[in-house]
Design a protein around this motif. Sequence first.
Motif, PDB file in Angstrom:
ATOM      1  N   ARG A  10      35.854  26.753  -0.389  1.00  0.00           N
ATOM      2  CA  ARG A  10      36.574  25.516  -0.759  1.00  0.00           C
ATOM      3  C   ARG A  10      37.941  25.484  -1.107  1.00  0.00           C
ATOM      4  O   ARG A  10      38.349  24.556  -1.354  1.00  0.00           O
ATOM      5  CB  ARG A  10      35.516  24.968  -1.860  1.00  0.00           C
ATOM      6  CG  ARG A  10      34.206  24.846  -1.501  1.00  0.00           C
ATOM      7  CD  ARG A  10      33.339  24.074  -2.610  1.00  0.00           C
ATOM      8  NE  ARG A  10      32.926  25.225  -3.541  1.00  0.00           N
ATOM      9  CZ  ARG A  10      32.451  25.198  -4.707  1.00  0.00           C
ATOM     10  NH1 ARG A  10      32.067  24.083  -5.204  1.00  0.00           N
ATOM     11  NH2 ARG A  10      32.270  26.165  -5.394  1.00  0.00           N
ATOM     12  N   LEU A  74      42.491  22.491  -3.409  1.00  0.00           N
ATOM     13  CA  LEU A  74      41.106  22.373  -2.755  1.00  0.00           C
ATOM     14  C   LEU A  74      41.588  21.992  -1.421  1.00  0.00           C
ATOM     15  O   LEU A  74      42.380  21.351  -0.971  1.00  0.00           O
ATOM     16  CB  LEU A  74      40.602  20.745  -3.384  1.00  0.00           C
ATOM     17  CG  LEU A  74      39.792  20.736  -4.466  1.00  0.00           C
ATOM     18  CD1 LEU A  74      39.296  19.546  -4.817  1.00  0.00           C
ATOM     19  CD2 LEU A  74      38.414  21.815  -4.382  1.00  0.00           C
ATOM     20  N   TYR A 106      37.327  19.058 -12.616  1.00  0.00           N
ATOM     21  CA  TYR A 106      36.711  20.014 -11.465  1.00  0.00           C
ATOM     22  C   TYR A 106      35.757  21.070 -12.105  1.00  0.00           C
ATOM     23  O   TYR A 106      35.268  21.748 -11.457  1.00  0.00           O
ATOM     24  CB  TYR A 106      37.732  20.760 -10.733  1.00  0.00           C
ATOM     25  CG  TYR A 106      38.585  19.554 -10.046  1.00  0.00           C
ATOM     26  CD1 TYR A 106      38.272  18.978  -8.698  1.00  0.00           C
ATOM     27  CD2 TYR A 106      40.013  19.172 -10.448  1.00  0.00           C
ATOM     28  CE1 TYR A 106      39.092  17.988  -8.237  1.00  0.00           C
ATOM     29  CE2 TYR A 106      40.575  18.142 -10.062  1.00  0.00           C
ATOM     30  CZ  TYR A 106      40.394  17.565  -8.795  1.00  0.00           C
ATOM     31  OH  TYR A 106      40.940  16.675  -8.431  1.00  0.00           O
ATOM     32  N   TRP A 107      35.377  20.985 -13.307  1.00  0.00           N
ATOM     33  CA  TRP A 107      34.699  21.781 -13.884  1.00  0.00           C
ATOM     34  C   TRP A 107      33.166  21.797 -13.592  1.00  0.00           C
ATOM     35  O   TRP A 107      32.764  20.735 -13.077  1.00  0.00           O
ATOM     36  CB  TRP A 107      34.688  21.826 -15.479  1.00  0.00           C
ATOM     37  CG  TRP A 107      35.798  21.985 -16.082  1.00  0.00           C
ATOM     38  CD1 TRP A 107      37.016  22.454 -15.820  1.00  0.00           C
ATOM     39  CD2 TRP A 107      35.993  21.857 -17.540  1.00  0.00           C
ATOM     40  NE1 TRP A 107      38.139  22.613 -16.750  1.00  0.00           N
ATOM     41  CE2 TRP A 107      37.271  22.122 -17.865  1.00  0.00           C
ATOM     42  CE3 TRP A 107      35.495  21.352 -18.683  1.00  0.00           C
ATOM     43  CZ2 TRP A 107      38.126  22.235 -19.124  1.00  0.00           C
ATOM     44  CZ3 TRP A 107      35.933  21.388 -20.046  1.00  0.00           C
ATOM     45  CH2 TRP A 107      37.124  21.932 -20.359  1.00  0.00           C
ATOM     46  N   GLY A 108      32.463  22.870 -13.615  1.00  0.00           N
ATOM     47  CA  GLY A 108      30.920  22.919 -13.309  1.00  0.00           C
ATOM     48  C   GLY A 108      30.561  22.746 -11.784  1.00  0.00           C
ATOM     49  O   GLY A 108      29.686  22.596 -11.496  1.00  0.00           O
ATOM     50  N   ARG A 109      31.301  22.934 -10.841  1.00  0.00           N
ATOM     51  CA  ARG A 109      31.213  23.190  -9.802  1.00  0.00           C
ATOM     52  C   ARG A 109      31.292  24.486  -9.017  1.00  0.00           C
ATOM     53  O   ARG A 109      31.371  24.832  -7.907  1.00  0.00           O
ATOM     54  CB  ARG A 109      31.999  22.382  -8.798  1.00  0.00           C
ATOM     55  CG  ARG A 109      32.190  21.067  -9.263  1.00  0.00           C
ATOM     56  CD  ARG A 109      33.024  20.004  -8.231  1.00  0.00           C
ATOM     57  NE  ARG A 109      33.593  18.925  -8.950  1.00  0.00           N
ATOM     58  CZ  ARG A 109      34.632  18.128  -8.057  1.00  0.00           C
ATOM     59  NH1 ARG A 109      34.875  18.426  -6.945  1.00  0.00           N
ATOM     60  NH2 ARG A 109      34.821  17.081  -8.722  1.00  0.00           N
ATOM     61  N   GLY A 110      31.470  25.408  -9.840  1.00  0.00           N
ATOM     62  CA  GLY A 110      31.547  26.970  -9.468  1.00  0.00           C
ATOM     63  C   GLY A 110      32.670  27.318  -8.872  1.00  0.00           C
ATOM     64  O   GLY A 110      32.985  28.240  -8.036  1.00  0.00           O
ATOM     65  N   LEU A 111      33.658  26.446  -8.937  1.00  0.00           N
ATOM     66  CA  LEU A 111      35.111  26.701  -8.352  1.00  0.00           C
ATOM     67  C   LEU A 111      35.909  28.086  -8.868  1.00  0.00           C
ATOM     68  O   LEU A 111      36.523  28.636  -7.869  1.00  0.00           O
ATOM     69  CB  LEU A 111      36.112  25.418  -8.475  1.00  0.00           C
ATOM     70  CG  LEU A 111      35.600  24.326  -7.524  1.00  0.00           C
ATOM     71  CD1 LEU A 111      36.419  23.023  -7.806  1.00  0.00           C
ATOM     72  CD2 LEU A 111      35.873  24.667  -6.068  1.00  0.00           C
ATOM     73  N   THR A 113      34.436  30.487 -10.346  1.00  0.00           N
ATOM     74  CA  THR A 113      33.735  31.710  -9.987  1.00  0.00           C
ATOM     75  C   THR A 113      34.170  32.055  -8.463  1.00  0.00           C
ATOM     76  O   THR A 113      34.595  33.177  -8.187  1.00  0.00           O
ATOM     77  CB  THR A 113      32.524  31.338 -10.103  1.00  0.00           C
ATOM     78  OG1 THR A 113      31.951  30.999 -11.349  1.00  0.00           O
ATOM     79  CG2 THR A 113      31.695  32.562  -9.525  1.00  0.00           C
ATOM     80  N   GLU A 114      34.299  31.113  -7.737  1.00  0.00           N
ATOM     81  CA  GLU A 114      34.621  31.143  -6.084  1.00  0.00           C
ATOM     82  C   GLU A 114      36.108  31.912  -6.399  1.00  0.00           C
ATOM     83  O   GLU A 114      36.357  32.917  -5.485  1.00  0.00           O
ATOM     84  CB  GLU A 114      34.673  29.977  -5.459  1.00  0.00           C
ATOM     85  CG  GLU A 114      34.634  30.124  -4.066  1.00  0.00           C
ATOM     86  CD  GLU A 114      34.500  28.688  -3.445  1.00  0.00           C
ATOM     87  OE1 GLU A 114      33.582  28.124  -3.991  1.00  0.00           O
ATOM     88  OE2 GLU A 114      35.341  28.099  -2.697  1.00  0.00           O
TER      89      GLU A 114
END
Length: 189
Positions: A10, A74, A106-111, A113-114
């Motif tokens: 993403r 993004l 944008y927090w909490g969407r796994g971004l 970590t990705e």
Amino acid sequence: MQTPLLETERLILRPLALSDAPAIQRHFDNWNIIRHLAAVVPWPYPADGAETFVRLQLDKITAGEELHHWVLVLKGGDGEAIGNIHFRPRAEGAKGNRGFWLAEPYWGRGLMTEAIIAVNDFAFLTLCLEHFYVSNAATNEASRRVKQKTGAEFVGFIELPHHGGQSTAERWIVQREAWLRGRGAQSQA
Ligand SMILES: CC(C)(COP(=O)(O)OP(=O)(O)OC[C@H]1O[C@@H](n2cnc3c(N)ncnc32)[C@H](O)[C@@H]1OP(=O)(O)O)[C@@H](O)C(=O)NCCC(=O)NCCS
């Protein structure tokens, strides 16, 4: 080695540029981000804080310091920087080798970590490091969780003053062998 552009499902991680300063200023001037960071970050955040910081980082890179600094963008968006990751492979000291933040919407969407998976691959597959260290305020649950999800092993507690008044930090190690083993297990799953 020059900082490469990295790509995830993403996100594009592209090397920091002076033109990123306005977006960094807009997103970073936020107590919910800064309260989790080491007390060396200025607060209240000055109006030219991002530009000063970006210039400093670019000067260090131009001077030959081993520093990789990406902005997170993004895919399919407007190209604006929504976060930062910096990585200093040989840095010594309590703060460790890496730092990151993401704009609050944008927090909490796994971004993150990705993004960190891509940076770890760069550290171990391209730079061929054996290991590096990272840290976070002991109260920073989200940062701890990102580390746990991306191969970090807890080392112990250290003293490191943070803005939120917290002075205990967690120190972690990320090791090449464990990272590659984990990546291998993922690709076989
Ligand atoms: C830390 C930060 C980059 C995380 O980015 P992110 O993209 O939201 O992270 P992810 O979505 O990949 O993962 C966050 C994890 O933390 C968890 N989490 C978030 N807040 C939490 C909380 N208060 N308590 C427990 N877990 C929490 C999420 O549930 C998620 O874990 P899960 O996937 O197991 O559900 C972002 O919160 C941030 O910029 N914080 C402020 C700056 C900062 O702390 N930087 C790091 C300094 S060391």
